[in-house]
Structures are given as C-alpha cells and as structure tokens.
Design a protein around this motif. Structure first.
Motif, PDB file in Angstrom:
ATOM      1  N   UNK A  40     -17.557  -9.701   0.652  1.00  0.00           N
ATOM      2  CA  UNK A  40     -16.439  -9.773   1.607  1.00  0.00           C
ATOM      3  C   UNK A  40     -15.321  -8.894   1.048  1.00  0.00           C
ATOM      4  N   UNK A  41     -14.937  -7.880   1.795  1.00  0.00           N
ATOM      5  CA  UNK A  41     -13.811  -7.030   1.390  1.00  0.00           C
ATOM      6  C   UNK A  41     -13.051  -6.647   2.659  1.00  0.00           C
ATOM      7  N   UNK A  42     -11.974  -7.361   2.873  1.00  0.00           N
ATOM      8  CA  UNK A  42     -11.165  -7.186   4.084  1.00  0.00           C
ATOM      9  C   UNK A  42      -9.766  -6.753   3.663  1.00  0.00           C
ATOM     10  N   UNK A  43      -9.206  -5.816   4.397  1.00  0.00           N
ATOM     11  CA  UNK A  43      -7.818  -5.401   4.173  1.00  0.00           C
ATOM     12  C   UNK A  43      -6.940  -6.048   5.233  1.00  0.00           C
ATOM     13  N   UNK A  44      -5.834  -6.610   4.807  1.00  0.00           N
ATOM     14  CA  UNK A  44      -4.900  -7.249   5.744  1.00  0.00           C
ATOM     15  C   UNK A  44      -3.589  -6.474   5.659  1.00  0.00           C
ATOM     16  N   UNK A  45      -3.146  -5.982   6.804  1.00  0.00           N
ATOM     17  CA  UNK A  45      -1.957  -5.124   6.825  1.00  0.00           C
ATOM     18  C   UNK A  45      -0.929  -5.685   7.804  1.00  0.00           C
ATOM     19  N   UNK A  91      -2.847  -6.527  -4.268  1.00  0.00           N
ATOM     20  CA  UNK A  91      -2.011  -5.457  -3.706  1.00  0.00           C
ATOM     21  C   UNK A  91      -1.815  -4.424  -4.803  1.00  0.00           C
ATOM     22  N   UNK A  92      -2.295  -3.224  -4.597  1.00  0.00           N
ATOM     23  CA  UNK A  92      -2.092  -2.160  -5.571  1.00  0.00           C
ATOM     24  C   UNK A  92      -0.778  -1.445  -5.266  1.00  0.00           C
ATOM     25  N   UNK A 103       0.544   2.270   3.027  1.00  0.00           N
ATOM     26  CA  UNK A 103       0.958   1.272   4.037  1.00  0.00           C
ATOM     27  C   UNK A 103       0.538  -0.057   3.430  1.00  0.00           C
ATOM     28  N   UNK A 104       1.485  -0.954   3.226  1.00  0.00           N
ATOM     29  CA  UNK A 104       1.198  -2.229   2.553  1.00  0.00           C
ATOM     30  C   UNK A 104      -0.110  -2.836   3.050  1.00  0.00           C
ATOM     31  N   UNK A 105      -0.976  -3.197   2.120  1.00  0.00           N
ATOM     32  CA  UNK A 105      -2.221  -3.887   2.484  1.00  0.00           C
ATOM     33  C   UNK A 105      -2.597  -4.823   1.348  1.00  0.00           C
ATOM     34  N   UNK A 106      -3.169  -5.942   1.752  1.00  0.00           N
ATOM     35  CA  UNK A 106      -3.672  -6.920   0.792  1.00  0.00           C
ATOM     36  C   UNK A 106      -5.189  -6.861   0.868  1.00  0.00           C
TER      37      UNK A 106
END
Ligand code: AMP
Length: 119
Positions: A40-45, A91-92, A103-106
């Motif tokens: 599972x690898x999801x980006x949340x923006x 968050x990098x 663009x901010x992403x978790x």
C-alpha cells in the motif's frame, strides 16, 4: 493558494493529470504512488497548493488535520488501520530527504513491516 502552473499534484487535483484516486474530500485527494515502495503506497495531498510540510503555517491547520483524517480513512479502507496492523506516514522536506514534488503530500505506506531508523 490557487493551482500553481506546472505543478504535477495541482494537475492531479484538477483532474488534468491522470491518477489512481482512492479517496477525495473537500480538502484532500488521495491517489496511489506511481512507484510504490510497499503493497500500500498512497499519496495524500491538500487540494490547496502548499509547497511542503516545512512551509506549513497556522493558516494551514485545516489542511493538516484533513490530511491526517484522510490517512486514517485510507488506511482503514486498505485494511491496515486496525490495532494489529499499522502503517507509516512520511512527509519529505527538501533535498536531504529527497523531496521531489513541490506540493505538500503525505506518503501512506503499509502492507509490510518497516525498518527503524529509515535509510
Ligand atoms: P517525494 O519524493 O516525497 O516528493 O515523493 C514524490 C512521490 O510522487 C514519489 O514517491 C513518486 O513516485 C510519486 N509520483 C511522481 N509522479 C507521480 C504521479 N504522476 N502519480 C502518482 N505518484 C507520482
């Protein structure tokens, strides 16, 4: 901030760039990473453009809370949110952390175990 010209994740939020979207709400969009580092690898923006986690201010409190609430919902939907499982939120920020999209992403990573400290 309005959508930023040439910003990849603003393009995904606007629907101009294709993505495998798993969840969206008023403030956030979550989509699968094109280069997954875990099952599972999801980006949340946030829909609203914020440069990165190091640029967050008090005015962004609503977005930050919404990112965490979305992460919890995605983890539950992916079956990794229970007390016997788990996941990592990352968050990098900046070149030392290899932040590549401004663009901010978790990152929500799960479905396997992780080492600590990270590499
Ligand atoms: P970071 O290095 O923290 O800035 O993470 C950026 C992430 O965005 C990387 O894990 C990339 O694999 C991912 N990525 C880049 N382009 C796309 C895209 N078009 N759709 C989904 N994920 C992407």
């Amino acid at each position: 901030m309005s959508p930023v010209d040439g910003c990849l994740f603003c393009g995904i939020v606007a629907g101009d760039v294709p993505a495998d979207i798993v969840r969206s709400d008023e403030r956030t969009v979550a989509f699968r990473d094109v280069s997954p580092q875990a099952p599972v690898h999801v980006l949340i923006v946030p829909r609203r453009h914020i440069e990165h986690a190091g640029a967050v201010g008090p005015e962004d409190a609503g977005e930050v809370t919404a990112l965490l609430v979305a992460a919890r919902a995605v983890a539950d939907a992916e079956g990794i949110g229970g007390k016997d499982r788990g996941y990592r939120l990352v968050c990098n920020v900046g070149p030392d952390a290899l932040n590549s999209v401004p663009h901010l992403h978790m990152h929500l990573l799960g479905g396997r175990t992780f080492d600590w400290p990270p590499g």
